[in-house]
Scaffold this motif. Structure first.
Motif, PDB file in Angstrom:
ATOM      1  N   GLU A  79       0.833  -1.203   0.000  1.00 46.11           N
ATOM      2  CA  GLU A  79       0.000   0.000   0.000  1.00 46.11           C
ATOM      3  C   GLU A  79       0.870   1.257   0.000  1.00 46.11           C
ATOM      4  OE1 GLU A  79      -3.632   2.185   2.496  1.00 46.11           O
ATOM      5  OE2 GLU A  79      -2.726   0.352   3.291  1.00 46.11           O
ATOM      6  N   ALA A  80       1.976   1.197   0.728  1.00 44.90           N
ATOM      7  CA  ALA A  80       2.903   2.329   0.745  1.00 44.90           C
ATOM      8  C   ALA A  80       3.441   2.607  -0.652  1.00 44.90           C
ATOM      9  CB  ALA A  80       4.053   2.063   1.716  1.00 44.90           C
ATOM     10  N   ALA A  81       3.783   1.546  -1.378  1.00 45.50           N
ATOM     11  CA  ALA A  81       4.292   1.699  -2.745  1.00 45.50           C
ATOM     12  C   ALA A  81       3.207   2.224  -3.671  1.00 45.50           C
ATOM     13  CB  ALA A  81       4.822   0.359  -3.250  1.00 45.50           C
ATOM     14  N   LEU A  82       2.006   1.694  -3.529  1.00 46.20           N
ATOM     15  CA  LEU A  82       0.880   2.124  -4.362  1.00 46.20           C
ATOM     16  C   LEU A  82       0.594   3.614  -4.178  1.00 46.20           C
ATOM     17  CD1 LEU A  82      -1.558   1.413  -6.227  1.00 46.20           C
ATOM     18  CD2 LEU A  82      -2.851   0.930  -4.141  1.00 46.20           C
ATOM     19  N   LYS A  83       0.558   4.063  -2.939  1.00 48.04           N
ATOM     20  CA  LYS A  83       0.255   5.475  -2.669  1.00 48.04           C
ATOM     21  C   LYS A  83       1.384   6.381  -3.177  1.00 48.04           C
ATOM     22  CE  LYS A  83      -3.027   4.934   1.104  1.00 48.04           C
ATOM     23  NZ  LYS A  83      -3.421   5.303   2.492  1.00 48.04           N
ATOM     24  N   ALA A  84       2.607   5.892  -3.135  1.00 46.46           N
ATOM     25  CA  ALA A  84       3.737   6.691  -3.630  1.00 46.46           C
ATOM     26  C   ALA A  84       3.650   6.892  -5.136  1.00 46.46           C
ATOM     27  CB  ALA A  84       5.055   6.025  -3.253  1.00 46.46           C
ATOM     28  N   ALA A  93       4.609  14.596  -6.642  1.00 45.37           N
ATOM     29  CA  ALA A  93       5.984  14.295  -6.258  1.00 45.37           C
ATOM     30  C   ALA A  93       6.848  14.226  -7.513  1.00 45.37           C
ATOM     31  CB  ALA A  93       6.054  12.977  -5.484  1.00 45.37           C
ATOM     32  N   ASP A  94       8.105  14.648  -7.378  1.00 47.54           N
ATOM     33  CA  ASP A  94       9.021  14.743  -8.521  1.00 47.54           C
ATOM     34  C   ASP A  94      10.027  13.606  -8.590  1.00 47.54           C
ATOM     35  OD1 ASP A  94       8.024  17.423  -9.230  1.00 47.54           O
ATOM     36  OD2 ASP A  94       9.024  18.047  -7.375  1.00 47.54           O
ATOM     37  N   LEU A  95      10.212  12.913  -7.488  1.00 45.93           N
ATOM     38  CA  LEU A  95      11.098  11.766  -7.474  1.00 45.93           C
ATOM     39  C   LEU A  95      10.690  10.826  -6.352  1.00 45.93           C
ATOM     40  CD1 LEU A  95      14.224  12.496  -5.480  1.00 45.93           C
ATOM     41  CD2 LEU A  95      13.238  14.471  -6.618  1.00 45.93           C
ATOM     42  N   VAL A  96      11.138   9.583  -6.447  1.00 43.38           N
ATOM     43  CA  VAL A  96      10.707   8.562  -5.493  1.00 43.38           C
ATOM     44  C   VAL A  96      11.925   7.855  -4.925  1.00 43.38           C
ATOM     45  CG1 VAL A  96      10.368   6.869  -7.351  1.00 43.38           C
ATOM     46  CG2 VAL A  96       9.197   6.544  -5.164  1.00 43.38           C
ATOM     47  N   MET A  97      11.833   7.492  -3.640  1.00 46.05           N
ATOM     48  CA  MET A  97      12.963   6.863  -2.946  1.00 46.05           C
ATOM     49  C   MET A  97      12.497   5.597  -2.249  1.00 46.05           C
ATOM     50  SD  MET A  97      15.245   8.494   0.142  1.00 46.05           S
ATOM     51  CE  MET A  97      16.463   7.532   1.033  1.00 46.05           C
ATOM     52  N   LYS A  98      13.324   4.586  -2.313  1.00 43.90           N
ATOM     53  CA  LYS A  98      13.048   3.324  -1.631  1.00 43.90           C
ATOM     54  C   LYS A  98      13.377   3.451  -0.148  1.00 43.90           C
ATOM     55  CE  LYS A  98      14.618  -1.523  -1.888  1.00 43.90           C
ATOM     56  NZ  LYS A  98      15.511  -1.614  -0.719  1.00 43.90           N
ATOM     57  N   TYR A 106       9.060  -2.812  -4.501  1.00 45.62           N
ATOM     58  CA  TYR A 106       9.296  -1.418  -4.906  1.00 45.62           C
ATOM     59  C   TYR A 106       9.263  -1.281  -6.425  1.00 45.62           C
ATOM     60  CZ  TYR A 106      12.003   3.019  -5.133  1.00 45.62           C
ATOM     61  OH  TYR A 106      12.446   4.294  -5.381  1.00 45.62           O
ATOM     62  N   MET A 107      10.028  -2.130  -7.111  1.00 42.71           N
ATOM     63  CA  MET A 107      10.107  -2.036  -8.561  1.00 42.71           C
ATOM     64  C   MET A 107       8.804  -2.475  -9.230  1.00 42.71           C
ATOM     65  SD  MET A 107      12.875  -0.560  -9.036  1.00 42.71           S
ATOM     66  CE  MET A 107      12.790  -0.579 -10.826  1.00 42.71           C
ATOM     67  N   ARG A 108       8.077  -3.400  -8.614  1.00 47.06           N
ATOM     68  CA  ARG A 108       6.789  -3.820  -9.160  1.00 47.06           C
ATOM     69  C   ARG A 108       5.831  -2.629  -9.236  1.00 47.06           C
ATOM     70  NH1 ARG A 108       5.156  -7.777  -5.529  1.00 47.06           N
ATOM     71  NH2 ARG A 108       6.843  -9.049  -6.368  1.00 47.06           N
ATOM     72  N   ALA A 109       5.872  -1.782  -8.212  1.00 45.36           N
ATOM     73  CA  ALA A 109       5.021  -0.589  -8.219  1.00 45.36           C
ATOM     74  C   ALA A 109       5.469   0.405  -9.292  1.00 45.36           C
ATOM     75  CB  ALA A 109       5.057   0.075  -6.838  1.00 45.36           C
ATOM     76  N   VAL A 278      15.267   6.475  -6.684  1.00 40.81           N
ATOM     77  CA  VAL A 278      16.379   6.173  -5.784  1.00 40.81           C
ATOM     78  C   VAL A 278      16.222   4.733  -5.315  1.00 40.81           C
ATOM     79  CG1 VAL A 278      17.567   6.751  -3.641  1.00 40.81           C
ATOM     80  CG2 VAL A 278      16.557   8.574  -5.038  1.00 40.81           C
ATOM     81  N   LEU A 279      17.236   3.911  -5.610  1.00 41.56           N
ATOM     82  CA  LEU A 279      17.178   2.485  -5.290  1.00 41.56           C
ATOM     83  C   LEU A 279      18.392   2.110  -4.447  1.00 41.56           C
ATOM     84  CD1 LEU A 279      15.666  -0.223  -5.758  1.00 41.56           C
ATOM     85  CD2 LEU A 279      17.057  -0.539  -7.800  1.00 41.56           C
TER      86      LEU A 279
END
Length: 301
Positions: A79-84, A93-98, A106-109, A278-279
């Motif tokens: 759910e955290a990944a989905l909402k991000a 949001a302009d960028l995403v961080m793991k 993470y990558m599936r989302a 960001v991975l």
């Protein structure tokens, strides 16, 4: 500004407009601490998805004012990944961080076709900056984490990403070394055969403003004495800015040799999506995560 060390990367990122970063399941100390440092530098404004109570508790333990972050409650990693990714899709949001989430979730989302963060047929690749004190400038390296055995077409795209990152760092004419076991064009070795074709593509103008050379053994790419002894004379030999590895085995070993045996500092970002990704490893230090945030913020402009 031509960035030659990671300390300069932070300075460059600070001078850019502030970006909005969302941390996926940002419940861990390293991610939140790095995000707070980046926020204080004016690099990012921070959104965090994950268990709100856990995020607040971790912030309190770190002495971070929870009012510094916008927290979006989520009951699970998924759910955290989905909402991000929804925040990315909506332009919030302009960028995403793991954060504290497994890489596959993470990558599936990120790759979820519903949110179109990656164009159909698009290529995600991992680009790493390595600051080794034994080399006179930053090395920009791909791919150490995502693509196991890139084919010729994928390598062409990867070169373009290397050049793109280099230019963001102020390198107007990046020197790209196509790494192989030898400088000889041995058709039975894919790294050599592909490198020869990519070098010709460079000569034909496919990578304008960049010097693309190979096949080239690692010593020739980064050591001028080795290049001279072997009679290699080119813009890239002994002075490479960028290294394209032929497969993940070679790239990952190079990366871990630098970070674990040489204590080299690094920053990393996944490119090819709608926004920089960001991975960092869950075990990466706060400094590595901060470096990676700065690189991602720079790439989002």
């Amino acid at each position: 500004m031509n960035v030659k060390h990671l300390t300069e990367l932070l300075l460059l990122a600070k001078n850019q407009p502030t970006q909005r970063m969302v941390i996926v399941n940002g419940v861990d100390k390293h991610s939140l601490e790095a995000a707070e440092h980046a926020r204080k530098h004016g690099i990012v404004d921070v959104l965090v998805t994950g268990d709100k109570k856990r995020i607040e508790t971790t912030c309190q333990e770190l002495g971070i004012d929870i009012g510094n972050f916008e927290i979006i409650d989520a009951s699970s990693e998924e759910e955290a990944a989905l909402k991000a990714v929804q925040l990315i899709q909506s332009g919030k949001a302009d960028l995403v961080m793991k954060g504290l989430i497994s890489t596959d979730k993470y990558m599936r989302a990120i790759l979820n076709k519903q949110f179109a963060l990656v164009e159909p047929g698009g290529l995600l690749t991992h680009v790493t900056l390595i600051d080794n004190k034994s080399y006179h400038k930053l090395l920009i390296v791909t791919d150490v984490a995502i693509i196991p055995f890139p084919n010729l077409q994928q390598k062409e795209v990867m070169i373009r990403y290397l050049v793109q990152v280099a230019r963001k760092l102020g390198i107007d004419q990046p020197k790209v070394a196509l790494i192989a076991p030898t400088e000889q064009v041995i058709e039975s070795i894919p790294a050599c055969a592909d490198a020869a074709k990519l070098k010709q593509m460079g000569a034909d103008g496919h990578f304008p403003g960049a010097f693309v050379d190979g096949p080239m053994a690692l010593d020739v790419a980064i050591d001028q004495e080795s290049a001279t002894i072997k009679g290699m004379h080119s813009e890239t030999a002994g002075d490479a800015d960028c290294l394209l590895f032929p497969n993940i085995d070679a790239g990952n070993v190079f990366y871990k040799t630098n970070t674990k045996l040489c204590q080299a500092e690094q920053a990393a970002v996944v490119v090819g999506a709608k926004v920089p990704v960001v991975l960092s490893s869950r075990g990466d230090s706060t400094q590595i995560k901060l470096n990676s945030i700065a690189l991602a913020a720079l790439m989002s402009h």
